[in-house]
Every structure is written in structure tokens, then in C-alpha cells.
Enzyme design. Structure first.
Site, mmCIF file in Angstrom:
data_model
loop_
_atom_site.group_PDB
_atom_site.id
_atom_site.type_symbol
_atom_site.label_atom_id
_atom_site.label_comp_id
_atom_site.label_asym_id
_atom_site.label_seq_id
_atom_site.Cartn_x
_atom_site.Cartn_y
_atom_site.Cartn_z
ATOM 1 N N HIS A 51 -11.068 5.369 -12.463
ATOM 2 C CA HIS A 51 -10.455 4.484 -13.459
ATOM 3 C C HIS A 51 -11.235 3.188 -13.663
ATOM 4 C CE1 HIS A 51 -6.368 6.657 -12.617
ATOM 5 N NE2 HIS A 51 -7.183 7.372 -13.364
ATOM 6 N N GLN A 60 -8.767 6.185 -7.414
ATOM 7 C CA GLN A 60 -8.178 5.742 -8.685
ATOM 8 C C GLN A 60 -8.211 4.217 -8.757
ATOM 9 O OE1 GLN A 60 -4.302 8.168 -9.474
ATOM 10 N NE2 GLN A 60 -4.698 8.315 -7.291
ATOM 11 N N ARG A 66 -6.755 -10.134 -11.664
ATOM 12 C CA ARG A 66 -6.942 -9.060 -10.661
ATOM 13 C C ARG A 66 -8.300 -9.230 -9.960
ATOM 14 N NH1 ARG A 66 -2.872 -8.623 -12.808
ATOM 15 N NH2 ARG A 66 -2.321 -9.517 -10.805
ATOM 16 N N GLY A 92 -2.056 7.187 -0.306
ATOM 17 C CA GLY A 92 -1.506 6.055 -1.044
ATOM 18 C C GLY A 92 -1.486 6.202 -2.547
ATOM 19 N N THR A 93 -1.019 7.325 -3.009
ATOM 20 C CA THR A 93 -0.897 7.493 -4.462
ATOM 21 C C THR A 93 0.405 8.216 -4.787
ATOM 22 O OG1 THR A 93 -1.824 8.529 -6.452
ATOM 23 C CG2 THR A 93 -2.415 9.551 -4.354
ATOM 24 N N VAL A 118 -9.355 0.302 -8.851
ATOM 25 C CA VAL A 118 -10.409 -0.454 -9.532
ATOM 26 C C VAL A 118 -10.914 -1.588 -8.639
ATOM 27 C CG1 VAL A 118 -9.646 0.207 -11.842
ATOM 28 C CG2 VAL A 118 -8.689 -1.854 -10.799
ATOM 29 N N ASP A 119 -10.417 -1.650 -7.402
ATOM 30 C CA ASP A 119 -10.967 -2.630 -6.457
ATOM 31 C C ASP A 119 -12.227 -2.040 -5.824
ATOM 32 O OD1 ASP A 119 -10.435 -1.214 -3.915
ATOM 33 O OD2 ASP A 119 -8.319 -1.620 -4.287
HETATM 34 N N1 APR Z 1 0.104 2.763 2.630
HETATM 35 C C1 APR Z 1 0.019 3.927 1.934
HETATM 36 N N2 APR Z 1 0.646 4.134 0.768
HETATM 37 C C2 APR Z 1 1.404 3.130 0.292
HETATM 38 C C3 APR Z 1 1.537 1.891 0.949
HETATM 39 C C4 APR Z 1 0.842 1.725 2.171
HETATM 40 N N3 APR Z 1 0.911 0.597 2.877
HETATM 41 N N4 APR Z 1 2.356 1.095 0.203
HETATM 42 C C5 APR Z 1 2.700 1.824 -0.874
HETATM 43 N N5 APR Z 1 2.135 3.047 -0.826
HETATM 44 C C6 APR Z 1 2.220 4.161 -1.766
HETATM 45 C C7 APR Z 1 3.532 4.296 -2.505
HETATM 46 O O1 APR Z 1 4.460 5.013 -1.712
HETATM 47 C C8 APR Z 1 3.088 5.071 -3.755
HETATM 48 O O2 APR Z 1 3.154 6.471 -3.550
HETATM 49 O O3 APR Z 1 1.255 3.951 -2.766
HETATM 50 C C9 APR Z 1 1.638 4.649 -3.932
HETATM 51 C C10 APR Z 1 1.404 3.746 -5.108
HETATM 52 O O4 APR Z 1 1.663 4.428 -6.303
HETATM 53 P P1 APR Z 1 1.266 3.798 -7.709
HETATM 54 O O5 APR Z 1 1.710 2.396 -7.746
HETATM 55 O O6 APR Z 1 1.764 4.723 -8.747
HETATM 56 O O7 APR Z 1 -0.346 3.771 -7.655
HETATM 57 P P2 APR Z 1 -1.381 4.942 -7.998
HETATM 58 O O8 APR Z 1 -0.853 6.271 -7.593
HETATM 59 O O9 APR Z 1 -2.699 4.520 -7.438
HETATM 60 O O10 APR Z 1 -1.435 4.845 -9.566
HETATM 61 C C11 APR Z 1 -2.322 5.654 -10.281
HETATM 62 O O11 APR Z 1 -1.804 4.468 -12.283
HETATM 63 O O12 APR Z 1 -1.426 2.540 -13.531
HETATM 64 C C12 APR Z 1 -2.341 3.464 -13.125
HETATM 65 O O13 APR Z 1 -4.619 3.245 -13.344
HETATM 66 C C13 APR Z 1 -3.573 2.911 -12.475
HETATM 67 O O14 APR Z 1 -5.022 4.001 -10.875
HETATM 68 C C14 APR Z 1 -3.659 3.684 -11.190
HETATM 69 C C15 APR Z 1 -2.854 4.934 -11.478
#
Ligand code: APR
Length: 232
Positions: A104, A86, A56, A170-171, A88-89
């Protein structure tokens, strides 16, 4: 100056080329959380864990901030901006954002397995078995794993409670305690949720859903805020 608090997740970095966790091709589709992102995994096979985070970290230096990260930096012209991520980049920092709180952890840091207060900047360096802290214990990635406490959650909640505007970007809002942070925002604060999969969040008032990718949705919302609001 009005305060904008921004909660970001993996989706904001997706268009930079970093995989999210739970989308179709997400990291947790090809790696088991239990094998690489838990304290138990570290005890069972530290090398596998190090390999996962080394990959990563290496990738992080092959990608760059995108238009969403860069737009958030522009908000600082007129607002008091605090990012809570959230991720880690380090793409918010590389886009120039001044105030970034990592919930995180951070890929570019390592910490002692003996004393969690011993944290070291490692940049793009791979961590290996045998890399030790100054007190002689093995270094681990400075990452909050599943099942571990999130030390920055209290400062984050305090920051959100002062927001005039809250942007969630984006979460999937599936991982707690981060996913509960928006409930600390003042009821009447203006809120945006920018994510192609965004849906209404129960009990969150004044919420505008922007069902769009961060790369286009964030610059658009930022432009609106900069135009319509002088921040005074
Ligand atoms: N622009 C905006 N959002 C996007 C894009 C994009 N181009 N592509 C995908 N997404 C959205 C998806 O629709 C989804 O809602 O990003 C979100 C990603 O969700 P997760 O993969 O669950 O990531 P995240 O919410 O950051 O996860 C939280 O989980 O595993 C742990 O520690 C890790 O910090 C992370 C935490």
C-alpha cells in the site's frame, strides 16, 4: 533454506505507538476514508489529504520498531524471509529486515500525479501544494488509496505461492486484495495467524491461531521456529 513469508498489517506497529485503522481508537474512527484516502478526496481537497499524511509521516519518526519487528529480522539467521506488508510505515526496514514488499505504498516516498513511475524518497519531509515532480506536476503521497489498483499484488501472490511457512500478523484481513493473499500459499505449508482478534480462516489448512499481541506472540513463535527448524 526454507522460505518464510510474512504478511503484516497495522497491528504489528501498534505497540510502537502507531494507531491501527479499525480498532476502537483506530484512524478510521477519527478520519473519514472518503476525505483523506481516495482519489476523489485528492481532487476535492488535496491540502487536507497532504495534512493527514504529513502528520502520519511526522509521527513515524517519533516511534521505533518493537520486539515483533526485531524478532522477524532474527528469522533471517536461518530462513529465507520475505515480508509483505500492508503498512505504510518503514519499521520493518528500520528493524533491519532485508526483503520488504509494500503493498500500500510508503510514507517516506512521494510520487508524481502525472507519471506514477516517478517516485521520490522524501524521508520525514512534509509535502506541500506546489511541491512538483521533475516534469512539473504536483507530488502526492506514494500511498495506494481506496479504489486504486495495488501494483504489487501479483509479485506478492507469487512470493506467497512459494512459502514453506506463512505468518500473518496484526491484520483484520478486511481489505482486499491483500486479504486474499493467504489463499496462494501451498495447502501443506505451515501457517500462523498472530493477532489478539484472530479467528480461524475458512479453507486455510494447517493454520495455528495465536491470539496474542505481536510484541509477545511474534518473538515466541520466532523462537520456536529458530529452535525447531534449522532451515536447511
Ligand atoms: N498486536 C497484533 N495485532 C494487533 C495489535 C497488537 N498489539 N493491536 C491490534 N491488533 C490487530 C487488531 O486485532 C486488528 O486485527 O491489528 C489489526 C488491525 O486491523 P486494521 O486496523 O484493519 O489494519 P489492517 O488490517 O492493516 O488494515 C488493512 O486497511 O485502511 C487500510 O490501507 C490501510 O493497509 C491498511 C488496510
Amino acid at each position: 533454506m526454507k522460505k518464510i513469508v510474512i504478511l503484516t498489517g497495522a497491528g504489528i506497529s501498534a505497540e510502537s505507538g502507531i494507531k491501527t485503522f479499525r480498532d476502537g481508537d483506530g484512524l478510521w474512527e477519527t478520519h473519514r476514508v472518503e476525505d483523506v484516502a481516495t482519489p476523489q478526496a485528492w481532487v476535492k481537497d488535496a491540502e487536507l489529504v497532504l495534512d493527514f499524511y504529513n502528520a502520519r509521516r511526522k509521527q513515524l519518526f517519533e516511534v521505533a520498531p518493537n520486539s515483533a519487528h526485531l524478532a522477524l529480522k532474527k528469522l533471517e539467521d536461518k530462513f529465507d524471509v520475505q515480508i509483505i506488508t500492508q503498512n505504510v510505515d518503514n519499521l520493518h526496514e528500520r528493524a533491519g529486515s532485508s526483503n520488504v514488499l509494500h503493498l500500500h505504498g510508503l510514507l517516506t516516498q512521494a510520487r508524481s500525479t502525472f507519471d506514477p513511475s516517478l517516485i521520490y524518497d522524501i524521508g520525514d519531509k512534509a509535502l506541500k501544494i506546489g511541491d512538483k515532480c521533475e516534469r512539473g506536476s504536483q507530488l502526492r503521497p506514494h500511498i495506494v488509496w481506496f479504489g486504486e489498483a495495488v501494483p504489487n499484488i501479483e509479485p506478492a501472490a507469487k512470493i506467497v505461492s512459494k512459502a514453506n511457512i506463512l505468518m500473518i500478523i496484526g491484520t483484520s484481513l478486511l481489505v482486499y486484495p491483500a486479504a486474499g493473499l493467504m489463499y496462494y500459499a501451498p495447502v501443506h505449508s505451515q501457517k500462523f495467524y498472530i493477532d489478539p482478534s484472530a479467528t480461524d480462516i475458512p479453507d486455510v489448512k494447517n493454520l495455528t491461531i495465536v491470539k496474542e499481541k505481536a510484541g509477545t506472540g511474534v518473538p515466541r513463535v520466532v523462537e520456536q521456529l529458530l529452535k525447531g527448524e534449522n532451515g536447511k
